[in-house]
Design an enzyme around this catalytic site. Structure first.
Site, PDB file in Angstrom:
ATOM      1  N   GLN A  73      14.722  41.151 -23.125  1.00 26.33           N
ATOM      2  CA  GLN A  73      14.331  41.226 -21.717  1.00 26.33           C
ATOM      3  C   GLN A  73      12.822  41.045 -21.562  1.00 26.33           C
ATOM      4  OE1 GLN A  73      16.544  41.297 -19.334  1.00 26.33           O
ATOM      5  NE2 GLN A  73      15.293  41.678 -17.547  1.00 26.33           N
TER       6      GLN A  73
ATOM      7  N   LYS B 137      23.363  44.061 -16.851  1.00 23.80           N
ATOM      8  CA  LYS B 137      23.893  43.080 -17.807  1.00 23.80           C
ATOM      9  C   LYS B 137      24.918  43.726 -18.720  1.00 23.80           C
ATOM     10  CE  LYS B 137      19.702  40.368 -17.579  1.00 23.80           C
ATOM     11  NZ  LYS B 137      18.613  39.622 -18.190  1.00 23.80           N
TER      12      LYS B 137
ATOM     13  N   ASP C 259      19.711  32.964 -23.206  1.00 24.48           N
ATOM     14  CA  ASP C 259      18.733  32.873 -22.121  1.00 24.48           C
ATOM     15  C   ASP C 259      18.284  31.428 -21.898  1.00 24.48           C
ATOM     16  OD1 ASP C 259      17.840  34.982 -20.534  1.00 24.48           O
ATOM     17  OD2 ASP C 259      16.625  35.858 -22.140  1.00 24.48           O
TER      18      ASP C 259
HETATM   19  N1  L34 Z   1      14.961  37.516 -21.005  1.00 26.53           N
HETATM   20  N2  L34 Z   1      14.240  38.399 -19.020  1.00 26.53           N
HETATM   21  C1  L34 Z   1      15.109  37.633 -19.692  1.00 26.53           C
HETATM   22  N3  L34 Z   1      16.130  36.979 -19.084  1.00 26.53           N
HETATM   23  C2  L34 Z   1      16.301  37.097 -17.741  1.00 26.53           C
HETATM   24  O1  L34 Z   1      17.264  36.409 -17.144  1.00 26.53           O
HETATM   25  C3  L34 Z   1      15.432  37.919 -17.011  1.00 26.53           C
HETATM   26  N4  L34 Z   1      15.575  38.159 -15.660  1.00 26.53           N
HETATM   27  C4  L34 Z   1      14.383  38.298 -14.824  1.00 26.53           C
HETATM   28  C5  L34 Z   1      13.474  39.340 -15.501  1.00 26.53           C
HETATM   29  N5  L34 Z   1      13.456  39.231 -16.946  1.00 26.53           N
HETATM   30  C6  L34 Z   1      14.372  38.545 -17.681  1.00 26.53           C
HETATM   31  C7  L34 Z   1      16.566  38.886 -15.106  1.00 26.53           C
HETATM   32  O2  L34 Z   1      17.577  39.194 -15.714  1.00 26.53           O
HETATM   33  C8  L34 Z   1      14.950  38.778 -13.510  1.00 26.53           C
HETATM   34  N6  L34 Z   1      16.308  39.195 -13.813  1.00 26.53           N
HETATM   35  C9  L34 Z   1      17.177  39.840 -12.906  1.00 26.53           C
HETATM   36  C10 L34 Z   1      18.489  40.154 -13.237  1.00 26.53           C
HETATM   37  C11 L34 Z   1      19.340  40.786 -12.336  1.00 26.53           C
HETATM   38  C12 L34 Z   1      18.899  41.120 -11.102  1.00 26.53           C
HETATM   39  C13 L34 Z   1      17.604  40.823 -10.741  1.00 26.53           C
HETATM   40  C14 L34 Z   1      16.760  40.187 -11.650  1.00 26.53           C
HETATM   41  C15 L34 Z   1      19.839  41.826 -10.177  1.00 26.53           C
HETATM   42  O3  L34 Z   1      20.893  42.215 -10.573  1.00 26.53           O
HETATM   43  N7  L34 Z   1      19.453  42.039  -8.911  1.00 26.53           N
HETATM   44  C16 L34 Z   1      20.270  42.745  -7.945  1.00 26.53           C
HETATM   45  C17 L34 Z   1      19.636  44.080  -7.561  1.00 26.53           C
HETATM   46  C18 L34 Z   1      19.388  44.974  -8.711  1.00 26.53           C
HETATM   47  C19 L34 Z   1      18.536  46.184  -8.335  1.00 26.53           C
HETATM   48  O4  L34 Z   1      18.739  46.779  -7.280  1.00 26.53           O
HETATM   49  O5  L34 Z   1      17.663  46.540  -9.134  1.00 26.53           O
HETATM   50  C20 L34 Z   1      20.407  41.888  -6.691  1.00 26.53           C
HETATM   51  O6  L34 Z   1      21.363  42.095  -5.942  1.00 26.53           O
HETATM   52  O7  L34 Z   1      19.548  41.040  -6.474  1.00 26.53           O
END
Ligand code: L34
Length: 284
Positions: free
Chosen positions: A97, A53, A120
């Site tokens: 988060q 982020k 959010d």
């Molecule tokens: N307050 N908490 C708050 N807001 C959110 O919107 C979230 N979330 C979830 C968990 N807690 C939170 C996220 O940001 C899940 N989440 C999230 C954000 C980004 C990614 C996955 C979950 C992401 O970038 N995924 C990548 C891979 C990243 C890696 O390898 O670790 C993908 O390509 O799916």
């Protein structure tokens, strides 16, 4: 049939380029959108998401601050930090988060964030506005899913959408956004009997259960659209809730994990932060 794969990552890159231009224009007018992300503790997955982020917001030219606090942070300390950020004009968006440590009362934290900075979309004011069909900050993951469907030209009006999972983060709000767009929505969850009976009827299945491999080709009808919101780590590898290889042979569209919904979550957070800045300055 072999499904078309919807790469959220590519769409995210496209949208972030557009946002970068918009941020440049805003900065020329003296407005720099600012996002502050708070992370409590050292969960490696959470750390990876918040770094993502921060990196993304910097890349589009926004002011980005990551506040990392120890696991031992108290409720009062966190509330006092949020109050400070609520009163800081440079901060347009505040994100705490999740999940939070057990000793922190999550709902009180969510409700402490000033609704105008609730990027959010978790504050009851935002949730209520979404439910009553008004404009607000939509939660980032559900909003990202809606944008993915729209960009793939998948019209949801009149379609039967089955949402698996009923969390406040994903399941409930995505169902509400879909309903607002005239879909027929069924919610399934861990207590649902005969999950397969429901999913087999769906034109679109949104899987946000947090269970690797939950949905296989046996669960879906031919040419269904399958959106995988799962983020599971299996033997150190990131995988969704959908058995991608089998479902891909039957679905019309499918999203991968990684490179699917995750990058769109981050993108819609940037979008919401820019929107918050524009609102504060009376531009929308
Ligand atoms: N307050 N908490 C708050 N807001 C959110 O919107 C979230 N979330 C979830 C968990 N807690 C939170 C996220 O940001 C899940 N989440 C999230 C954000 C980004 C990614 C996955 C979950 C992401 O970038 N995924 C990548 C891979 C990243 C890696 O390898 O670790 C993908 O390509 O799916």
């Amino acid at each position: 049939m072999t499904a078309t794969v919807i790469y959220g990552k590519d769409l995210a890159a496209e949208l972030r380029n557009e946002m970068k231009e918009e941020v440049t224009r805003l900065k020329e007018n003296g407005i720099t959108p600012g996002l502050t992300v708070i992370l409590i503790g050292e969960d490696p997955a959470s750390l990876s998401y918040v770094r993502g982020k921060q990196k993304a917001s910097e890349k589009v030219g926004m002011e980005s601050d990551l506040i990392e606090l120890p696991e031992s942070t108290s409720q009062a300390e966190l509330l006092s930090l949020i109050s400070e950020l609520n009163n800081d004009d440079k901060v347009n968006g505040i994100l705490v988060q999740l999940p939070l440590p057990d000793h922190i009362e999550e709902q009180e934290i969510i409700e402490a964030i000033e609704p105008s900075k609730d990027v959010d979309g978790f504050h009851p004011v935002s949730v209520g506005r979404l439910m009553t069909g008004q404009d607000t900050f939509f939660p980032c993951t559900p909003y990202g899913i809606m944008v993915m469907l729209e960009k793939a030209k998948i019209d949801v009006a009149g379609k039967h959408v089955v949402v698996i999972g009923r969390s406040n983060l994903v399941g409930k709000p995505v169902g509400q956004l879909l309903l607002n767009e005239n879909a027929t929505v069924t919610y399934c969850h861990s207590k649902t009997r005969e999950l397969v009976y429901h999913t087999k009827q769906a034109d679109i299945v949104i899987v946000a259960a947090g269970k690797a491999g939950l949905i296989t080709d046996e669960h879906i009808k031919e040419e269904a659209v399958v959106i995988d919101v799962g983020v599971n780590r299996v033997d150190g590898k990131l995988t969704g809730d959908v058995d991608f290889d089998s479902v891909k042979q039957k679905a019309s569209y499918i999203t991968p994990v990684p490179k699917g919904v995750g990058p769109m979550t981050i993108t819609m957070l940037l979008y919401n932060t820019i929107k918050a800045a524009k609102k504060t300055h009376g531009l929308i």
